[in-house]
Design an enzyme around this catalytic site. Structure first.
Site, mmCIF file in Angstrom:
data_model
loop_
_atom_site.group_PDB
_atom_site.id
_atom_site.type_symbol
_atom_site.label_atom_id
_atom_site.label_comp_id
_atom_site.label_asym_id
_atom_site.label_seq_id
_atom_site.Cartn_x
_atom_site.Cartn_y
_atom_site.Cartn_z
ATOM 1 N N TYR A 54 0.846 -1.190 0.000
ATOM 2 C CA TYR A 54 0.000 0.000 0.000
ATOM 3 C C TYR A 54 0.890 1.251 0.000
ATOM 4 O O TYR A 54 1.551 1.558 0.992
ATOM 5 C CB TYR A 54 -0.929 0.027 1.213
ATOM 6 C CG TYR A 54 -1.960 -1.086 1.249
ATOM 7 C CD1 TYR A 54 -2.204 -1.891 0.127
ATOM 8 C CD2 TYR A 54 -2.703 -1.347 2.397
ATOM 9 C CE1 TYR A 54 -3.149 -2.902 0.162
ATOM 10 C CE2 TYR A 54 -3.646 -2.355 2.438
ATOM 11 C CZ TYR A 54 -3.861 -3.142 1.322
ATOM 12 O OH TYR A 54 -4.796 -4.139 1.362
ATOM 13 N N ALA A 211 -17.594 -2.550 -3.024
ATOM 14 C CA ALA A 211 -17.154 -2.689 -4.419
ATOM 15 C C ALA A 211 -16.489 -1.408 -4.910
ATOM 16 O O ALA A 211 -16.852 -0.843 -5.943
ATOM 17 C CB ALA A 211 -18.329 -3.064 -5.317
#
Length: 331
Positions: A54, A211
């Site tokens: 990340y 999502a």
């Protein structure tokens, strides 16, 4: 806050947790990170998710600085890292024994902790035997650097193989898997992993419950400036939305909106509560770039009670993607 066991492990994690993908180091600086972490912690969240990949470790550095500045007692929270994408060098990626250890040591330094509560293999590595990775993880557990190790986006077959190796060689088996799971992506969690819940006792720390923001409804009229799909480096998410499949998904979300309105909740709360209904979900990882966003997401806990059998049936009728199985979760 509700707390759930991490599969068959003794560790209990909050039903909602806070992750840092896309946000920490990209949209969230140290000051905002402290605010988000404190708000989450005060609300009962006890698991914070991260990964070496990340923002090339910057996400872990910011989280570590924030946790340290807040002075959170180490015995009141769990923090994770994931190993796979550590750099461009040939030894800085994958799941070799060397990189598994090097990545763990680097994560400990960035997160400013003595051990990782959860350590995930971020993806399967076709170039490294699973046995090598299992042994590397077992070594870290024995050294006290890792409490529980697991996988992310592995297949049920790969997880089963890891368990078989651990059992045969008397090594520490994987405890948890971190898959994508939401109303639009159901098969792996609800069908493929079914034998792993009662057998090995797999825990799941699901990511992308909204999502990537689609299920909030904010993309129904286009892509807003500054949204996740508008960020540099995430063009693949935007391309997915603009595809034929993406547009079909948006149509499903449009059909869910009246149901959410009828229930007196937002699409966001409907989507998060739906994930929480699944008893095989150990924790739902939230991603927030703003305090108001996190505070709103926390309200999804109160929405779960409204999703009775009749409502779940109506959701299934709209989604039309329920994997075949003897009985649905939440009943």
């Amino acid at each position: 806050m509700e707390y759930r066991r991490l599969g068959k492990a003794g560790l209990k994690v909050s039903a909602l947790s806070l992750g840092s993908w896309v946000t920490f180091g990209k949209q969230v600086d140290l000051k905002d990170a402290k605010t988000l972490l404190k708000t989450a912690y005060d609300a009962g969240i006890n698991f914070f998710d991260n990964a070496e990949g990340y923002e090339a470790g910057e996400s872990e550095r910011i989280m570590g600085e924030a946790i340290n500045a807040l002075g959170l007692p180490r015995d009141t929270f769990a923090v994770s890292s994931k190993v796979f994408w550590g750099g461009d060098g040939v030894m800085q990626k994958g799941l070799s024994a060397k990189h598994v250890r090097d990545a763990c040591d680097a994560a400990l330094q960035r997160l400013k902790v003595d051990y990782l509560d959860l350590y995930f293999c971020h993806r399967p590595d076709i170039d490294t035997p699973i046995e090598e990775t299992v042994r590397a993880m077992d070594n870290l557990v024995r050294q006290g650097k890792v409490m529980y190790w697991g996988t992310s986006e592995w297949s049920a077959q790969q997880i089963t193989e890891a368990h078989a190796i651990a059992r045969q060689e008397h090594l520490t088996p994987p405890t948890m898997e971190q898959p994508q799971y939401n109303m639009l992506n159901r098969h792996k969690v609800e069908a493929e992993f079914r034998p792993l819940y009662d057998g090995p006792g797999l825990g799941t720390t699901i990511f992308s419950p909204l999502a990537s923001g689609l299920l909030t409804g904010k993309y129904l009229d286009g892509i807003p400036d500054g949204s996740r799909l508008d960020l540099p480096g995430y063009e693949w998410l935007r391309d997915a939305l603009l595809s034929d499949d993406g547009q079909q998904r948006l149509e499903k979300i449009r059909q869910l909106k009246p149901l959410a309105d009828e229930l007196g909740m937002s699409l966001t709360h409907l989507a998060l509560a739906w994930c929480l209904k699944n008893p095989n979900v150990s924790t739902v990882i939230l991603g927030a770039s703003r305090l108001e966003q996190l505070e709103d997401n926390l309200g999804a806990l109160d929405a779960v009670a409204k999703l009775d059998t009749a409502v779940m049936d109506r959701i299934d009728a709209i989604l039309d993607n329920r994997p075949p199985k003897p009985e649905r979760f939440g009943q």
